[in-house]
Structures are given as structure tokens and as C-alpha cells.
Write an enzyme that holds these catalytic residues in place. Structure first.
Site, PDB file in Angstrom:
ATOM      1  N   HIS A  59      31.865  45.490  46.596  1.00  0.00           N
ATOM      2  CA  HIS A  59      32.976  44.556  46.485  1.00  0.00           C
ATOM      3  C   HIS A  59      32.543  43.234  45.877  1.00  0.00           C
ATOM      4  O   HIS A  59      31.365  42.869  45.918  1.00  0.00           O
ATOM      5  CB  HIS A  59      33.622  44.302  47.853  1.00  0.00           C
ATOM      6  CG  HIS A  59      32.633  43.893  48.913  1.00  0.00           C
ATOM      7  ND1 HIS A  59      31.931  44.804  49.663  1.00  0.00           N
ATOM      8  CD2 HIS A  59      32.242  42.676  49.351  1.00  0.00           C
ATOM      9  CE1 HIS A  59      31.144  44.169  50.522  1.00  0.00           C
ATOM     10  NE2 HIS A  59      31.314  42.874  50.341  1.00  0.00           N
TER      11      HIS A  59
ATOM     12  N   CYS B 281      30.188  38.229  57.821  1.00  0.00           N
ATOM     13  CA  CYS B 281      29.281  38.610  56.732  1.00  0.00           C
ATOM     14  C   CYS B 281      29.519  37.670  55.557  1.00  0.00           C
ATOM     15  O   CYS B 281      30.519  36.949  55.529  1.00  0.00           O
ATOM     16  CB  CYS B 281      29.491  40.073  56.332  1.00  0.00           C
ATOM     17  SG  CYS B 281      31.068  40.402  55.502  1.00  0.00           S
TER      18      CYS B 281
END
Length: 685
Positions: free
Chosen positions: A67, A170
Site C-alpha cells: 500500500h 503502524c
């Protein structure tokens, strides 16, 4: 926005016969460009690979979620691929991947798509859905699998008290944040415990923990890969501070062993920040030396690269005007050359201050930026206000050498990049100490604390610190300069050039590469001594640039010399490496390094070492810190004394050194791949 709205029939692929992680990334990025989801294929692919370089997006259970958040994305989209045969992805569970979800998003499409992307992790964590996805054959069955309703069991808290609480976070906040939260909730529920997990993801803080919930919890787990906000809630509490990976795969053991092993620590040692202070403060950040240095170097590079190229233009103009023998004033004799050189010098002057500023910023957040930059300015002597030399009559110019007047004799006070790094850490410690000291400051005076007290006191603190440490560090820098000058006079710069060449190819854009490159830029910028007295010191820069060109060029040549051991897509991708290598963009080798790290790195180091050795042996110097073939006219070889002959010979021998290093790497790489193909260790698509 519903999760399924992010998928498209034309961007969903079933039983794809691809063999490597790089092939999958190349394919999906290309399709995203075809469908006009991204406007620039190269930029988006670089963003995907950068994210993969931080740590693998293989989340386990045969799933990968590459991503990127980038402005070239026109609309939030997820491309899906079900592979015919599992491939290696470096996943958290060390198992191959069969299902790939490539997430493309931006920061301009509102928040609804972020919620949908967050839901993807919630869906993928459910075993029933994963098994259904393994069987899909077309887009219709794929969407049906995503919409399978799975009843989730949760245990209600007693009197509002949860047994297990935690936070997950994250770096990108769109995948592992939510996956770790789901897994921790699943582990706790299976153990018969009530649970609440706060997520600090791209869509903000959700399911936020209250102070009462934290105070009454039996187990507290912080699973994160970046600093987390609101650490004041955990002051003095027993907690487990770990990574999202640990939370995803070992959550059950973390809960069961809470308080029984070495993972349980006190909240004050956790990497995070107090929301009320507005900064990112943690002693753990001081230990992350590699990350801190890379953050500083990455912010410094634009100043060096852009400034160096424009300075090179000034040099070229003076050279064309016949001013090649001008020594230290070369590049400023012609007024036009001087105009360009002023820009280049101004930009390069900021190298050490920017390095220091962003190291400190990385450690303690925005409050570290100002004292970090001041530390760099004082380390490098930029501006001359603090340090300068008097004129022949022993008189200092107005507003110059104001600190030098307090120091007897000719004590070296310019500590350069060494002082900048040490000063950045000192600035971080000062800001950290002041923030802790003012932690219980009355809320009504937080503005005064953050805008006046901490900046003023940190400025005074770092200046006093630099006034003291610049003396020993100045001698250290003086020793490095003297050592390099001695090597130059003994004709031993060849050894330095060889080592620099090796370092440039170890990690191809990583910390070792950046250390070598920084030494090269210091040789050009005067940080390693006067170029009038020691013109050959820029051999270090010449070696760094030549060796940095080897990896992309070596790969490109190898795809031609050994065509049968390279996949067709690799050969196509390598075509751009001719241009990247020619202009000293070592990072062109990184995509190949990701898929074949051992062969690329070892062959690159061999080629870079030989190139550096030859540059040193030919006594080639370079007066610009970047540019590749664009700055070749600035090369000189000190094997001859004539200026024009030195330039001609320097360019010829420099090209020879690059060609030899390139073919060395290409040959080693090609033969190695050929042998492994014959042994069955390597399969070519």
C-alpha cells in the site's frame, strides 16, 4: 463508503501466473495506471517499494497488502490478485502469499475511504472469509466472499472495566494498525476476557481508551511501529510495549504471560508522546541511531544535490571562460559563473545545519528543530558570527568571531558533520529534559511553556554545549582532515577511494551508502580542508559518484550480456537503469535488490570496489557532489600537470573506471545467475 466499492472488475485478477513479488507489484501498478487510478506509474511504484523496504506487507495467512498514500492517486482503489501458485513475500509468518490486495489512496479524498480500507483488515482476519477468497474464480464470487457475514463474539466488560486494553499503530495507519487490533481482540475473546483496543491509524484515533479503563485493566498491550499519542495515560502502569507483528502473531502469549516475563515494563519507558505536550518524546528514540541518521541525511540530500548541480554549472561557465587555474575562487571569477555558484554555495552551506536539525526533530519532534539547526550552524561555523579568524593585524571583522575572541590561540573549533550529529543528540537531550521538567506545568501557561520557555532555554543550553564540545570535536575533525591530507601526500588516497567505492554499493541508498556519500560531499564543500592546499581530496567525491553509478549500470549491462537468465519484465525494467546510472541515481538498483538481494549486493560491491580503486589510482578529482555525466567536464587527473590535459585524461580514465566496474558487476551477476539456473536454485519466468 463500503469496502466493496473500492474494488473494480478490471483491477481484480484470478489465478495469475506470476513468479515473484516484483512481478506482482509491477503488474498491479501498471494496471492501476492503465485504469487511470494513478497518474504517474513510476512515482507510485517507488512509494510501494519504499513501504516494502520499511518492513514487509505480507501480513500472514497467505495475504499481502502492499500500500501507499500518494498524491498521484486520483481515487482510492484496491487492486486484487489471486495467484495461481504462492510466492515468497517475506511475510510475518514466513509463509508464501496467494492473495494480494494493493491499496492506492491519497490524502485528498476525505475520510470515508479510510474507514473502508480499515475495514479490509477486519475482514481479512476472519478465517471463514480467507478460505472463501482462496476459492474465488471471478469478480462476482470475489465480492460475495468479502460480504460473507461472520458473527463476532465479544465479552462484555464488567461495570465498564475491561480485562485487556491496548493501542495499535503502524507507520501508514491503513493496514497493520487495524489487523493488530482485530487479532488482539480475537485472542482476548478466545481466552474469555473482555477487551478494548484503541487504534491510532490514518483515520485518526478510534475507540479511544479513557484513563479509568487504563487504570482498571489487568493487561495493557501497546503494539506499534511508530510513536503513539497519549502516553501520559500509562505513566507508572505495567505494560507490554511491542510491535504490531508481535501483537498479530503472539498476542495470545502476550496476554497469558503478562507480568511474568521481561516484556512487561513500566509506561514511562515507552516510545510515544504526551498529547498535551505536543511533542514526541521518548528515551527509546535516542537508541534508534540508524533511523535518526537516515532521517537527517534524507532531508539534507536535496540541499546537496540541487546545490551541487547548480554549483557545477558555475564551475562549467568559469571553465568555458578560461578560468580553470583560478584555484579556490574557481567558479566565481566570471560574474555569470558567480551568480550560479552563489546559489550552489548557499544551498550546500545548509548541509550540516539541516542534518542536525532533522536528527533532533526525529528524536524529540518539532521542539528539537530549532536547537538542532543551531547546533549544526555552530558545528560548521556557518555565518562566521561565532567562529572566524582575525586579519593579519589580529583584528576581527564586525560581528564576526564573537566566540573566537574568548578562546586563546588557534584551537580548531569547526567540528563539521561530527559536531552536527553529536550536537543534534545534545539538542534532543536538552529538549527532552526541559519537557519532562515542565510536564506538570499549569495548563493555562502551556503556550508560554511551548513558545517561550522551552525554545529560549533549549537555545541557551545547546549553545553552551556546543561552545564546550566544539573544542574536542574540532580536534577530532582536524585529525580526520590531517589524516586525509597525509594520505594524499603519501599517494595513499587510493585506499580511501577503494573503501568509498565498496561502501557506496553495500546498501545502495542505505546508511552505509549515505556515510560514504557524505564524506564525498564534505571533500567538495571544504569540510575536509582547503581545496587550494589539498586539491586531491575531492578524489573521495569522484570515487563515491563513480561507484554509485555501478549498480544500475551493472544490472543494465548484465541483462544484455546474459539475456537468458533475466525475465522479460526485468529486462524491460532495466532499460531505465542506463539513464539512472548515467546520472548517478544508485537507487535505480533497489527494485532488483529487493527481489535478489544477495547476488545484486555482492556483485555490486565487487564492481564498486574496483571502480573506487581505479579512480584513486588515476588520481581523479571531482568538484561537484552530484550530476553524473553532466559534471564530467569538472573531472581532473593529477597524473599530469597541464590543466587541459588533466581534464581530458580525467574524463577518459573516469569513464574507463566506470566501464571496468560495470562489466565486473555484470559478469559476476550474470555468471552467478547462470550457475544457479543450471542447479535449479533459480527459475526464470
Amino acid at each position: 463508503m463500503e469496502l466493496t466499492k473500492l474494488f473494480q472488475n478490471k483491477l481484480s485478477f484470478f489465478d495469475a501466473d506470476l513468479k515473484t513479488k516484483q512481478e506482482v507489484i509491477d503488474f498491479l501498478v501498471s494496471k492501476l495506471k492503465t485504469e487511470k487510478v494513478v497518474t504517474d506509474e513510476k512515482i507510485f511504484k517507488e512509494a510501494i517499494l519504499k513501504r516494502e523496504g520499511e518492513f514487509s506487507t505480507g501480513i500472514g495467512d497467505a495475504i499481502a497488502t502492499p500500500h501507499a498514500i500518494n498524491e498521484v492517486v486520483t481515487k482510492p482503489t484496491i487492486a486484487f490478485m489471486k495467484l495461481k501458485n504462492p510466492i515468497e513475500w517475506g511475510s510475518m509468518d514466513n509463509k508464501p502469499v496467494s492473495l494480494v490486495f494493493m491499496i492506492a489512496t491519497n490524502d485528498t479524498s476525505g475520510d470515508t475511504h479510510l474507514a473502508a480500507i480499515g475495514d479490509l483488515s477486519t475482514v481479512l482476519v476472519k478465517e471463514e472469509i480467507r478460505l472463501a477468497l482462496m476459492e474465488v474464480k471471478n469478480f462476482k464470487s470475489f465480492i460475495s466472499a468479502l460480504e460473507v457475514k461472520v458473527e463476532s463474539k465479544k465479552i462484555a466488560p464488567k461495570d465498564g472495566v475491561y480485562d485487556v486494553v491496548g493501542i495499535t499503530a503502524c507507520p501508514t495507519g491503513i493496514a497493520h494498525t487495524y489487523l493488530a487490533a482485530e487479532k488482539l481482540e480475537e485472542y482476548a475473546t478466545n481466552l474469555g476476557l473482555s477487551v478494548k483496543i484503541e487504534t491510532q491509524g490514518r483515520r485518526g484515533t478510534e475507540n479511544k481508551l479513557t484513563q479509568d479503563e487504563v487504570d482498571n485493566a489487568k493487561v495493557i498491550i501497546l503494539a506499534h511501529d511508530k510513536n503513539i499519542a497519549g502516553m501520559n495515560r500509562f505513566s507508572g502502569k505495567q505494560i507490554i510495549d511491542t510491535s504490531t507483528k508481535d501483537g498479530i502473531y503472539n498476542g495470545k502469549e502476550l496476554i497469558e504471560n503478562f507480568g511474568k516475563d521481561g516484556k512487561t515494563i513500566t509506561g514511562k519507558n515507552v516510545s510515544g508522546n504526551d498529547e498535551e505536550s505536543g511533542g514526541e518524546f521518548s528515551l527509546k528514540k535516542f537508541a534508534e541511531v540508524k533511523g535518526n541518521l537516515l532521517a537527517g541525511v534524507s532531508r539534507m540530500l536535496p540541499f546537496v544535490v540541487a546545490g551541487g548541480i547548480i554549483l557545477g554549472i558555475g564551475f562549467l561557465i568559469d571553465f568555458a571562460a578560461g578560468n580553470g587555474e583560478a584555484g579556490d575562487i574557481f567558479g566565481s571569477v566570471s560574474p555569470v559563473a558567480g551568480w550560479f555558484s552563489a546559489i550552489g554555495k548557499t544551498s550546500m552551506m545548509m548541509m550540516v545545519p539541516i542534518l542536525s536539525a532533522y536528527i533532533a526533530y526525529t528524536i524529540v519532534g518539532p521542539q528539537g528543530l530549532m536547537p538542532g539547526m543551531i547546533a549544526g550552524l555552530l558545528a560548521d561555523g556557518t555565518g562566521g558570527f561565532a567562529y572566524s579568524l582575525p586579519n593579519k593585524e589580529g583584528v576581527f571583522a564586525d560581528w564576526s568571531g564573537l566566540w573566537s575572541k574568548l578562546i586563546p590561540g588557534n584551537i580548531p573549533m569547526n567540528s563539521g558533520f561530527i559536531g552536527g550529529i553529536v550536537g543534534a543528540y545534545a539538542a534532543g537531550l536538552i529538549v527532552f529534559g526541559l519537557t519532562m521538567a515542565f510536564k506538570k506545568f499549569n495548563k493555562n501557561f502551556h503556550g508560554v511553556r511551548d513558545i517561550v520557555l522551552i525554545p529560549v532555554l533549549s537555545l541557551l543550553g545547546i549553545c553552551l554545549t556546543m561552545f564546550v564540545i566544539n573544542i574536542p570535536l574540532g580536534y577530532t575533525m582536524y585529525g580526520i582532515k590531517s589524516g586525509l591530507i597525509w594520505l594524499s601526500k603519501q599517494n595513499l588516497l587510493i585506499l580511501v577511494a577503494m573503501i568509498i567505492g565498496f561502501m557506496m554499493c553495500v546498501d545502495m541508498g542505505g546508511p552505509i551508502n549515505k556515510i560514504a556519500y557524505t564524506l564525498g560531499t564534505l571533500s567538495v564543500g571544504g569540510g575536509l580542508g582547503s581545496l587550494n592546499d589539498n586539491p586531491q581530496l575531492t578524489t573521495i567525491m569522484a570515487a563515491a559518484m563513480a561507484a554509485g553509478m555501478i549498480p544500475p549500470l551493472g544490472i543494465a549491462v548484465s541483462t544484455i550480456m546474459f539475456r537468458k537468465v533475466w525475465a522479460s519484465k526485468e529486462k524491460d525494467a532495466a532499460k531505465s537503469n542506463w539513464l539512472l546510472g548515467a546520472f548517478f541515481i544508485t537507487e535505480g538498483a533497489i527494485p532488483f535488490m529487493i527481489t535478489d538481494p544477495k547476488r545484486i549486493a555482492v556483485s555490486g560491491m565487487a564492481g564498486g570496489t574496483i571502480t573506487g580503486l581505479l579512480v584513486g589510482a588515476f588520481k581523479i578529482t571531482l568538484g561537484a557532489p552530484h550530476g553524473g555525466v553532466a559534471v564530467f567536464p569538472l573531472l581532473k587527473s593529477y597524473l599530469v600537470s597541464s590543466s587541459s590535459a588533466a581534464i581530458g585524461l580525467g574524463i577518459s580514465l573516469y569513464i574507463l573506471a566506470i566501464v571496468v566496474g560495470t562489466f565486473t558487476m555484470a559478469t559476476i551477476l550474470g555468471l552467478w545467475k547462470t550457475i544457479d539456473v543450471k542447479k535449479g536454485k533459480l527459475v526464470i519466468a
